[in-house]
Every structure is written in structure tokens, then in C-alpha cells.
Design an enzyme around this catalytic site. Structure first.
Site, PDB file in Angstrom:
ATOM      1  N   LYS A 168     -17.551  31.264 -27.997  1.00  0.00           N
ATOM      2  CA  LYS A 168     -17.958  30.479 -26.830  1.00  0.00           C
ATOM      3  C   LYS A 168     -17.225  30.847 -25.561  1.00  0.00           C
ATOM      4  O   LYS A 168     -16.037  31.133 -25.553  1.00  0.00           O
ATOM      5  CB  LYS A 168     -17.715  28.988 -27.113  1.00  0.00           C
ATOM      6  CG  LYS A 168     -18.606  28.444 -28.206  1.00  0.00           C
ATOM      7  CD  LYS A 168     -19.860  27.822 -27.674  1.00  0.00           C
ATOM      8  CE  LYS A 168     -19.540  26.528 -26.991  1.00  0.00           C
ATOM      9  NZ  LYS A 168     -20.672  25.683 -26.819  1.00  0.00           N
ATOM     10  N   LYS A 202      -8.193   3.587   1.782  1.00  0.00           N
ATOM     11  CA  LYS A 202      -7.498   4.870   1.666  1.00  0.00           C
ATOM     12  C   LYS A 202      -7.636   5.549   0.303  1.00  0.00           C
ATOM     13  O   LYS A 202      -7.919   6.742   0.234  1.00  0.00           O
ATOM     14  CB  LYS A 202      -6.020   4.689   2.007  1.00  0.00           C
ATOM     15  CG  LYS A 202      -5.821   4.412   3.482  1.00  0.00           C
ATOM     16  CD  LYS A 202      -4.426   3.956   3.791  1.00  0.00           C
ATOM     17  CE  LYS A 202      -4.404   3.018   4.962  1.00  0.00           C
ATOM     18  NZ  LYS A 202      -5.139   1.741   4.750  1.00  0.00           N
ATOM     19  N   THR A 237     -40.520  25.768 -10.187  1.00  0.00           N
ATOM     20  CA  THR A 237     -40.736  24.368  -9.819  1.00  0.00           C
ATOM     21  C   THR A 237     -40.841  23.645 -11.163  1.00  0.00           C
ATOM     22  O   THR A 237     -41.329  24.237 -12.144  1.00  0.00           O
ATOM     23  CB  THR A 237     -42.029  24.153  -9.010  1.00  0.00           C
ATOM     24  OG1 THR A 237     -43.131  24.592  -9.802  1.00  0.00           O
ATOM     25  CG2 THR A 237     -42.006  24.930  -7.695  1.00  0.00           C
ATOM     26  N   HIS A 238     -40.364  22.424 -11.225  1.00  0.00           N
ATOM     27  CA  HIS A 238     -40.333  21.672 -12.499  1.00  0.00           C
ATOM     28  C   HIS A 238     -39.562  22.429 -13.586  1.00  0.00           C
ATOM     29  O   HIS A 238     -39.793  22.218 -14.772  1.00  0.00           O
ATOM     30  CB  HIS A 238     -41.748  21.368 -13.022  1.00  0.00           C
ATOM     31  CG  HIS A 238     -42.698  20.861 -11.990  1.00  0.00           C
ATOM     32  ND1 HIS A 238     -42.902  19.517 -11.746  1.00  0.00           N
ATOM     33  CD2 HIS A 238     -43.483  21.512 -11.097  1.00  0.00           C
ATOM     34  CE1 HIS A 238     -43.781  19.369 -10.768  1.00  0.00           C
ATOM     35  NE2 HIS A 238     -44.146  20.570 -10.349  1.00  0.00           N
ATOM     36  N   SER A 296       0.824  -1.214   0.000  1.00  0.00           N
ATOM     37  CA  SER A 296       0.000   0.000   0.000  1.00  0.00           C
ATOM     38  C   SER A 296       0.856   1.261   0.000  1.00  0.00           C
ATOM     39  O   SER A 296       0.329   2.366  -0.003  1.00  0.00           O
ATOM     40  CB  SER A 296      -0.935   0.011   1.221  1.00  0.00           C
ATOM     41  OG  SER A 296      -0.198  -0.149   2.423  1.00  0.00           O
ATOM     42  N   ASN A 341     -17.345  28.824 -21.999  1.00  0.00           N
ATOM     43  CA  ASN A 341     -17.970  27.640 -21.415  1.00  0.00           C
ATOM     44  C   ASN A 341     -17.808  27.574 -19.894  1.00  0.00           C
ATOM     45  O   ASN A 341     -16.758  27.908 -19.365  1.00  0.00           O
ATOM     46  CB  ASN A 341     -17.354  26.371 -22.028  1.00  0.00           C
ATOM     47  CG  ASN A 341     -17.666  26.257 -23.506  1.00  0.00           C
ATOM     48  OD1 ASN A 341     -18.722  26.690 -23.960  1.00  0.00           O
ATOM     49  ND2 ASN A 341     -16.732  25.709 -24.265  1.00  0.00           N
ATOM     50  N   ASN A 351      -2.185  -2.544  13.271  1.00  0.00           N
ATOM     51  CA  ASN A 351      -3.645  -2.381  13.202  1.00  0.00           C
ATOM     52  C   ASN A 351      -4.118  -1.112  13.912  1.00  0.00           C
ATOM     53  O   ASN A 351      -4.942  -0.366  13.387  1.00  0.00           O
ATOM     54  CB  ASN A 351      -4.344  -3.613  13.779  1.00  0.00           C
ATOM     55  CG  ASN A 351      -4.070  -4.846  12.943  1.00  0.00           C
ATOM     56  OD1 ASN A 351      -3.524  -4.751  11.844  1.00  0.00           O
ATOM     57  ND2 ASN A 351      -4.432  -6.014  13.457  1.00  0.00           N
ATOM     58  N   GLU A 389     -19.403  22.514 -14.789  1.00  0.00           N
ATOM     59  CA  GLU A 389     -19.679  21.161 -15.303  1.00  0.00           C
ATOM     60  C   GLU A 389     -18.856  20.111 -14.564  1.00  0.00           C
ATOM     61  O   GLU A 389     -19.344  19.022 -14.246  1.00  0.00           O
ATOM     62  CB  GLU A 389     -19.382  21.105 -16.800  1.00  0.00           C
ATOM     63  CG  GLU A 389     -20.319  21.980 -17.631  1.00  0.00           C
ATOM     64  CD  GLU A 389     -19.772  22.181 -19.040  1.00  0.00           C
ATOM     65  OE1 GLU A 389     -19.997  21.301 -19.873  1.00  0.00           O
ATOM     66  OE2 GLU A 389     -19.116  23.199 -19.294  1.00  0.00           O
ATOM     67  N   TYR A 438      -9.638  -6.577  12.288  1.00  0.00           N
ATOM     68  CA  TYR A 438      -8.977  -6.118  11.069  1.00  0.00           C
ATOM     69  C   TYR A 438      -8.947  -7.211  10.013  1.00  0.00           C
ATOM     70  O   TYR A 438      -8.685  -8.373  10.318  1.00  0.00           O
ATOM     71  CB  TYR A 438      -7.528  -5.683  11.389  1.00  0.00           C
ATOM     72  CG  TYR A 438      -6.772  -5.221  10.155  1.00  0.00           C
ATOM     73  CD1 TYR A 438      -6.877  -3.913   9.704  1.00  0.00           C
ATOM     74  CD2 TYR A 438      -5.984  -6.108   9.421  1.00  0.00           C
ATOM     75  CE1 TYR A 438      -6.214  -3.489   8.565  1.00  0.00           C
ATOM     76  CE2 TYR A 438      -5.315  -5.695   8.280  1.00  0.00           C
ATOM     77  CZ  TYR A 438      -5.435  -4.390   7.854  1.00  0.00           C
ATOM     78  OH  TYR A 438      -4.785  -3.979   6.721  1.00  0.00           O
ATOM     79  N   GLN A 460      -7.406  -2.211   3.847  1.00  0.00           N
ATOM     80  CA  GLN A 460      -6.370  -1.406   3.186  1.00  0.00           C
ATOM     81  C   GLN A 460      -6.944  -0.658   1.976  1.00  0.00           C
ATOM     82  O   GLN A 460      -6.386   0.334   1.515  1.00  0.00           O
ATOM     83  CB  GLN A 460      -5.219  -2.322   2.762  1.00  0.00           C
ATOM     84  CG  GLN A 460      -4.061  -1.624   2.108  1.00  0.00           C
ATOM     85  CD  GLN A 460      -2.844  -2.541   2.026  1.00  0.00           C
ATOM     86  OE1 GLN A 460      -2.213  -2.810   3.030  1.00  0.00           O
ATOM     87  NE2 GLN A 460      -2.531  -3.044   0.842  1.00  0.00           N
ATOM     88  N   SER A 499     -13.629  27.887 -26.569  1.00  0.00           N
ATOM     89  CA  SER A 499     -13.668  26.754 -27.481  1.00  0.00           C
ATOM     90  C   SER A 499     -12.551  26.922 -28.501  1.00  0.00           C
ATOM     91  O   SER A 499     -12.256  28.038 -28.933  1.00  0.00           O
ATOM     92  CB  SER A 499     -15.015  26.706 -28.201  1.00  0.00           C
ATOM     93  OG  SER A 499     -14.905  25.968 -29.397  1.00  0.00           O
TER      94      SER A 499
HETATM   95  N1  ARG Z   1      -1.123  -1.440   5.171  1.00  0.00           N
HETATM   96  C1  ARG Z   1      -2.106  -1.906   6.093  1.00  0.00           C
HETATM   97  C2  ARG Z   1      -3.419  -1.148   5.863  1.00  0.00           C
HETATM   98  O1  ARG Z   1      -3.396  -0.159   5.233  1.00  0.00           O
HETATM   99  C3  ARG Z   1      -1.643  -1.679   7.487  1.00  0.00           C
HETATM  100  C4  ARG Z   1      -2.191  -2.620   8.494  1.00  0.00           C
HETATM  101  C5  ARG Z   1      -1.658  -3.978   8.290  1.00  0.00           C
HETATM  102  N2  ARG Z   1      -2.072  -4.851   9.317  1.00  0.00           N
HETATM  103  C6  ARG Z   1      -1.991  -6.187   9.195  1.00  0.00           C
HETATM  104  N3  ARG Z   1      -2.440  -6.893  10.168  1.00  0.00           N
HETATM  105  N4  ARG Z   1      -1.536  -6.752   8.112  1.00  0.00           N
HETATM  106  O2  ARG Z   1      -4.463  -1.571   6.301  1.00  0.00           O
END
Ligand code: ARG
Length: 463
Positions: free
Chosen positions: A288, A330, A160-161, A28, A290, A115, A295, A322, A327, A282
Site C-alpha cells: 500500500k 480567537k 460529469t457525474h 483567555s 496511501n 476593547n 485525505e 463589546y 473572546q 500501511s
Molecule cells: N480577553 C478579552 C477578549 O479576548 C479582552 C477584552 C476584554 N474586555 C472587557 N471589556 N472585558 O475579548
């Protein structure tokens, strides 16, 4: 025989290192390096606490603390070598710490786990985003208040509408969004208050036998208190989901306003002129201008809502505590946060710079029989007609005007009396859009006086 390529952090029982594909799916670091500052802050708080509780020596804690600061500056100046083999930000930092300070580095991970570490880092990251979210919303609300104040009494059609309904004021329309973004603001504040408990010290899942002080680390990291259940502390990602949910609703509000700006800036409406700074041209059609920013803001809701859905799906079937699935939290949150902040800033800029076209708004406000309701109300109030009958009479007058290709105030008194004999000259007073909006004095109504009250209230709230 132990293969020397097995993982340095957890490879004790492993004879071989991971397959390249395993490494690719497992790592990660490519994205969680964005949490480096939070990771180092968490580790520094943890090390200081380990020393204060006598679990490690002051000398080791000092070496760890300083080593971590060195690493932070390496990361900030771009000289840090991130390694995929070291999986994630936590192990990259710890491995580098070993290189920088040697043996004491190995004591940092006492009484904690990746964790609780990742939950802490990610919470700190999301908390920063909630603060930025709050700032972005306040700036946007201020820009809207500026527009509302400038045009508190400008008349425009209310829809409205997307059909002309009744005249409203420009200020009232701007203040409608102030209310929406104001609720977004309160959602952000609620989410921040709820999420602000420290997972650190929950360790892998069960807590630890070391005499750690979780209040101390919680306080050092700006949390209100330590999370009360270690299983929940490492398994919870609803703080991230609340961020995404609040972001989704806000993005939806942004998108509705963006849609209005697209419509309003068109040649057919001409309600608003967007500044050159927030428009594009444009490459083929020289005339134009825009509304690209609007948008794109309108489109952002798709990916932000997508992130919310994706993380809900990731989490919904996971047994406590966990699982590595987590993972996947993120990238969704990072992407949503980046795009939300951009959308908020772009909307703020557009609103601040745009020019409401007062004359066009007023011309449109009077068309489409927008004062028909005022006429019906007059028939009730002055002639004592039941509302249903007044509605019917007004409908007949609208039909008459439509046939003649004119608006209601253009009908003569004689023409009106041909529909209902008791109609008198006074009716013309309520047919102007100015009188219409001025009469809407009910609390929260569109009358400029009411709008100014609400602007005052919001200024007080933001002061
Ligand atoms: N890279 C892991 C995550 O983002 C960190 C936690 C890993 N924990 C484990 N028990 N393998 O979740």
C-alpha cells in the site's frame, strides 16, 4: 476591608477575588498569548502617540517602549511567566511592565481600553494570516502552472457525474484549479483591503476625551486609516468572519482537488503517482501507498467551515458593542488558520511532486465513447443534420459499439452507414481524442493552444 486578592487591574470596587471556576471560564491567556507580538506592537504605537500628543511625557513613553521590548524578548525566549489570574495577554503584559519599569507603566492605558486593544491585536493577527494565506495560494498556483505547462496537451477523460464525458487536456484540468485558487486569492486581497482600518483609540466604545491622534497609531501599525465609528470599531468581528469565509471556500476547493487525487492515485484509475514524500504506507499491507495528505486536506474543510459557523453563531445575537462572548472568536480563527496553512502547504507539495501518468490518462481518454459529441457535431457540420437527429444517430452508433465491446473509432464505415447512409470516411478524423481536444478552440476551451494562452496570462498576473 478590601481583599488583597481582588484583581489588580480592575479590582477597586471588589471585596473578593474570583472563584476558581470564574477564573477558569474568564481567562483567555491560554490561547490569546499567541497575539503577544501584536499586543506589544499596539502598545508601543499607543505609547509613542501619547507622548507625541503631550498626554504623557517623552520620558515615560521611552520607559514604556523599552520595557515592552524587554517583555517581548522574555516572551520570545520562553521566560515570561503567564498568569491565569491576569486573564488575558493585555493584562499579563501590562502587569509585567509594572514590574519592569514601575510607575510609568500605569500611564500606558490612558485613552484606550482592552476593547479597542483586543480588536486591534486580533486584526493585526488576522492580517498576518491573510498575508500568509496569499503567499500559500500563490505558491500553490505556481505548482499548478508547472503541471499545466508540462502536460498542456496530455489527453485525459473529462467527467460529469464522474462518468466519462468528453476528452480534455491535463493542462486544462490543472488550470481549472488555478482559476479557483485565483478567485480565493482575490477574496483574500479584498478582505485585507476592507479590514485594514485601525480600531485603536475607539477606547471602551465611545472614543476618548484625551487629545489622541488616531491617524498616527493607524499609520504606525500599517493600517490605511482609523476606523470611523468607535462603536463599530470595538464591536466588529466581520474581519475575522471574512477570513474564515475565504478560508472555508478555499478549503472546499482544496478538498475537491484532494478528492480527485485520492481517486486518481487508486489502482483502478492510475492517473497520477504521488511522491513518496507525500504518501504513507500501511503497517500490515506492504503493497500500500496511501494518499493520506490528500485525505487530511479533504477533511480540513470540516473544521474550517465549523469555525466559520461557530463564530457566526457567537456574533449573531450580540447587542453593540463589546460582549465577553467575543473572546470566543480567537480559538476558532487560530485553529482554522493553522489548518488552512498546513493544507495549502501540503497541497502545494503534493502537486509539485506528483507525476501525471500520461499513457494511462490517454488510454482512459479514448474509452467510454468520449468522442460521441464530436461524432454528433460532425453529423451536424458535414451532413447538415439537425443536432437532435445527430444526437439520436450517434446514440445508435454508441449502442452498436457497446454491443460489440469496442469503441467508436473501431466501428467500420459499413457499420456506421447501416445507421446513417451518408456517413463518409472523414468521420474517423473527429473520433480520435487528439482531434477532439484540438478542435475545442473556443475561448476557455480545452485545446492545448487555449490552455497555453491561459498559462501565459496567469504567469503574467503572478509576475
Ligand atoms: N480577553 C478579552 C477578549 O479576548 C479582552 C477584552 C476584554 N474586555 C472587557 N471589556 N472585558 O475579548
Amino acid at each position: 476591608m478590601t481583599d488583597t486578592t481582588s484583581n489588580k487591574m480592575w479590582g477597586g470596587r471588589f471585596a473578593a477575588g474570583p472563584d476558581a471556576i470564574m477564573e477558569a471560564i474568564n481567562a483567555s491567556i491560554g490561547f490569546d498569548k499567541r497575539m503577544a507580538a501584536q499586543d506589544i506592537a499596539g502598545s508601543r504605537a499607543h505609547a509613542a502617540m501619547l507622548a507625541a500628543t503631550g498626554i504623557i511625557t517623552d520620558k515615560d513613553a521611552e520607559a514604556i517602549g523599552e520595557g515592552l521590548l524587554t517583555i517581548l524578548s522574555e516572551i520570545e525566549d520562553g521566560t515570561f511567566q503567564f498568569s491565569t489570574a491576569l486573564e488575558d495577554i493585555h493584562m499579563n503584559v501590562e502587569a509585567r511592565l509594572k514590574e519592569v519599569i514601575g510607575e510609568p507603566a500605569g500611564r500606558l492605558h490612558t485613552g484606550r481600553s482592552r476593547n479597542d486593544q483586543v480588536a486591534t491585536d486580533f486584526k493585526l493577527w488576522v492580517r498576518d494570516q491573510l498575508d500568509a494565506f496569499e503567499g500559500g495560494l500563490m505558491a500553490l498556483i505556481r505548482a499548478l502552472l508547472g503541471q499545466a505547462e508540462a502536460g498542456a496537451d496530455w489527453v485525459m477523460p473529462g467527467f460529469t457525474h464522474l462518468q466519462t464525458a468528453q476528452p480534455v487536456t491535463w493542462g486544462h484540468h490543472m488550470m481549472a484549479y488555478v482559476e479557483m485558487f485565483g478567485r480565493d486569492l482575490s477574496r483574500v486581497r479584498d478582505a485585507r483591503a476592507r479590514m485594514n482600518e485601525s480600531p485603536l483609540g475607539a477606547a471602551a466604545l465611545a472614543g476618548t476625551s484625551f487629545p489622541i491622534d488616531r491617524d498616527m497609531t493607524a499609520q504606525a501599525l500599517g493600517f490605511d486609516r482609523p476606523a470611523a465609528n468607535s462603536l463599530d470599531a470595538v464591536a466588529d468581528r466581520d474581519f475575522a468572519l471574512e477570513f474564515l469565509a475565504a478560508a472555508s471556500i478555499c478549503a472546499m476547493h482544496l478538498s475537491r482537488f484532494a478528492e480527485e487525487l485520492v481517486i486518481w492515485s487508486s489502482a483502478q484509475f492510475r492517473f497520477v503517482t504521488l511522491s513518496d514524500r507525500f504518501s504513507t504506507g500501511s503497517s500490515i499491507m506492504p503493497q500500500k501507498k496511501n494518499p493520506d495528505a490528500a485525505e487530511l486536506i479533504r477533511a480540513k474543510v470540516g473544521r474550517i467551515f465549523g469555525a466559520n459557523t461557530a463564530l457566526m453563531m457567537v456574533m449573531k445575537g450580540l447587542p453593540l458593542t463589546y460582549s465577553k462572548d467575543m473572546q470566543e472568536d480567537k480559538e476558532q480563527v487560530f485553529d482554522a488558520a493553522d489548518n488552512l496553512m498546513l493544507a495549502l502547504a501540503a497541497m502545494e507539495g503534493m502537486v509539485r511532486d506528483m507525476t501525471g501518468q500520461r499513457d494511462n490518462l490517454a488510454a482512459a481518454a479514448g474509452s467510454g465513447f468520449s468522442t460521441a459529441t464530436d461524432l454528433a457535431d460532425w453529423l451536424v457540420r458535414v451532413l447538415g443534420l439537425p443536432f437532435r437527429e445527430a444526437h439520436h444517430v450517434t446514440g445508435a452508433l454508441v449502442g452498436m459499439a457497446e454491443k460489440q465491446g469496442c469503441d467508436l473509432p473501431d466501428l467500420t464505415l459499413a457499420q456506421m452507414q447501416s445507421v446513417h447512409a451518408d456517413i463518409s470516411e472523414g468521420v474517423f478524423d473527429v473520433l480520435t481524442v487528439e482531434n477532439s481536444v484540438n478542435s475545442r478552440m473556443s475561448y476557455g476551451g480545452t485545446a492545448p493552444a487555449q490552455v497555453r494562452e491561459q498559462i501565459k496570462r496567469w504567469k503574467g498576473l503572478l509576475a
